[in-house]
Design a protein around this motif. Sequence first.
Motif, short mmCIF file in Angstrom:
data_model
loop_
_atom_site.label_atom_id
_atom_site.label_comp_id
_atom_site.label_asym_id
_atom_site.label_seq_id
_atom_site.Cartn_x
_atom_site.Cartn_y
_atom_site.Cartn_z
N ALA A 119 0.17 2.83 -1.02
CA ALA A 119 0.56 1.42 -1.22
C ALA A 119 0.97 0.79 0.11
O ALA A 119 0.65 -0.37 0.39
CB ALA A 119 1.72 1.33 -2.21
N THR A 159 -2.89 2.69 -8.64
CA THR A 159 -1.42 2.73 -8.55
C THR A 159 -0.95 2.14 -7.22
O THR A 159 0.03 1.40 -7.17
CB THR A 159 -0.90 4.19 -8.71
N GLY A 160 -1.70 2.45 -6.15
CA GLY A 160 -1.35 1.90 -4.83
C GLY A 160 -1.36 0.38 -4.83
O GLY A 160 -0.47 -0.27 -4.27
N LEU A 161 -2.37 -0.21 -5.49
CA LEU A 161 -2.47 -1.67 -5.58
C LEU A 161 -1.29 -2.24 -6.37
O LEU A 161 -0.69 -3.25 -5.98
CB LEU A 161 -3.79 -2.06 -6.27
N TYR A 162 -0.94 -1.59 -7.48
CA TYR A 162 0.18 -2.08 -8.31
C TYR A 162 1.50 -2.01 -7.54
O TYR A 162 2.29 -2.95 -7.59
CB TYR A 162 0.29 -1.27 -9.60
N VAL A 163 1.71 -0.92 -6.84
CA VAL A 163 2.97 -0.75 -6.09
C VAL A 163 3.05 -1.77 -4.96
O VAL A 163 4.08 -2.41 -4.76
CB VAL A 163 3.09 0.70 -5.54
N ALA A 164 1.93 -1.93 -4.23
CA ALA A 164 1.92 -2.86 -3.08
C ALA A 164 2.21 -4.29 -3.54
O ALA A 164 3.00 -5.00 -2.90
CB ALA A 164 0.58 -2.79 -2.35
N LEU A 168 4.49 6.42 -2.33
CA LEU A 168 4.17 5.03 -1.96
C LEU A 168 3.30 4.96 -0.71
O LEU A 168 3.01 3.86 -0.23
CB LEU A 168 5.45 4.22 -1.73
#
Length: 406
Positions: free
Chosen positions: A137, A85-90, A134
Motif C-alpha cells: 500500500a 488489499t494494497g489499493l484499499y489500504v492506500a 502495509l
Amino acid sequence: MNKLKILNDPIYGFITIPNSLIFDLIQHKYFQRLRRITQMGMSYLVYPGAHHTRFHHAIGCVHLMQQAVNVLRFKGVTISEEEETGLYVAILLHDIGHGPFSHAMEHSIVNNVSHEEISLLFMEQLNEEFNGSLTLAIEIFKGIYPRKFMCQLISGQLDMDRADYLKRDSFYTGVAEGNINSERLITMLNVVNDELVVEEKGIYSVEKFIIARRLMYWQVYLHKTGLVAEQLLIRVLQRANELHDLGYKLNASDALIYFLKNDVTLEEFNSETLNIFSQLDDFDIISAMKDWQYHEDFVLRNLCEMIINRNLLKIKIKNNIIKENSLKKHIDAIIKTYNISEHEAKYFVFTGSISNQAYQLDTKQINILHKSGKIEDIVKASDQLNLKALSKPVTKHYICYPKAKL
C-alpha cells in the motif's frame, strides 16, 4: 469477532468493509481521529451542512475503490488479492495526515510539512504495528509501484479521492453543480499498457467531472467567506506562536502547546512527535479559541472572537493585483482607530491570491480510449470547446480588512 461490517452512508447507501485488515485500520486510534477532522475546513460558516469529516470521506473512497477493482477485473485486468488489499489500504489512509480543519491549517501547526508527508509517516508507523502488511500500500501511495494504473487510482486527475469528495461535498453543502456521476465514471474505466484510461462512452461524464470541479472550486472551496475565515484561523495560530515566544501564558491542550512551543519540520517528525500530532483535532483549536477570545492581547482576542461569532473581516476579490496604496489606506485607518502597531494591524488587513485550474494538461492526464484503440487526452478528444480554457489557471486577488468596527 465479525470484522466484515456494513456501514450506512448517505451518498452510496450500504458500504461493506472488504477484509479484516481494513477493519483493524479503521478501528485504530490514528484513523478514528479523522472523525474529529472536518473535511471542508471553515466552509460550514458558509454552508451550514458542511460538517462532514475526513472519516466519512475515507470510507467513501474505499467503497469507490471496491467498485473500480470489480469493474477492471470484469474487463480482464489482473489484480491479485494482495494488490486489491494494497489499493484499499492506500486509499483508506491517503488523508490520515490531515491536521485540524484539513487544508486550512496545513502549514500552521507544522513548518512546511504537507499532509501527504504526514500521511506517509502514519502509514509507516502503522506498517510496523501491523507486521509489514502495509508495505505494498505504501509503494502504491508513493507512486513507485510498477503497475502505474494503481498509483493513478490513488492520485491522478480522475482518482477515487476526487470521485468521492466532489460528490460528498456537493451533497453536504447542497451545491448541486458538483454532483458528479462517480458510478458511471468508474464503470467506464479500463487499463491499457498499465495506464488508466476512460472508454469513449464515458467522455461526457469526464467533461461533467472537470466542469463540476471548476464550479465547486469557485462556489465552495474558494468561496470568499470561507477564504477569509481560513485566513483568520491561520493568523490565530501565528499570533499564538508569537505570544508564546514572548512568554505570554496561553491555555490550550498539551498537544497544541507542544506545536506552539516547537517549530517542527519534516526532519524532526519522529514517532513521539507523530503520536502528539495524532492527539490534535478540530476540538483543540475550537476550545483554545473559545478561551483566547478573552485574552489580554488585542490581536489574539479579536481574531478568535471573529471566528467564534462569525463576525469576519470584509473581503473583496478582484481580477487585478491589489494596489499598495489601497492596502496602506486600510492599515493606517486601523492603526489610528485602535492605537495599535503596524505589525498588529497587518493581522487584520492583508492581501493574497487564489487560483483555480480544473484540469492540468502537463501531469497525470485523463486519457480517452477510442473504439479504434487510439488513446488521446480528454482536451483533444472532447468537442467541448471550453475544456481547453479550463486547463488554464485563473488567478484572482483579494484584500481583507475590518468592517466599520472590530
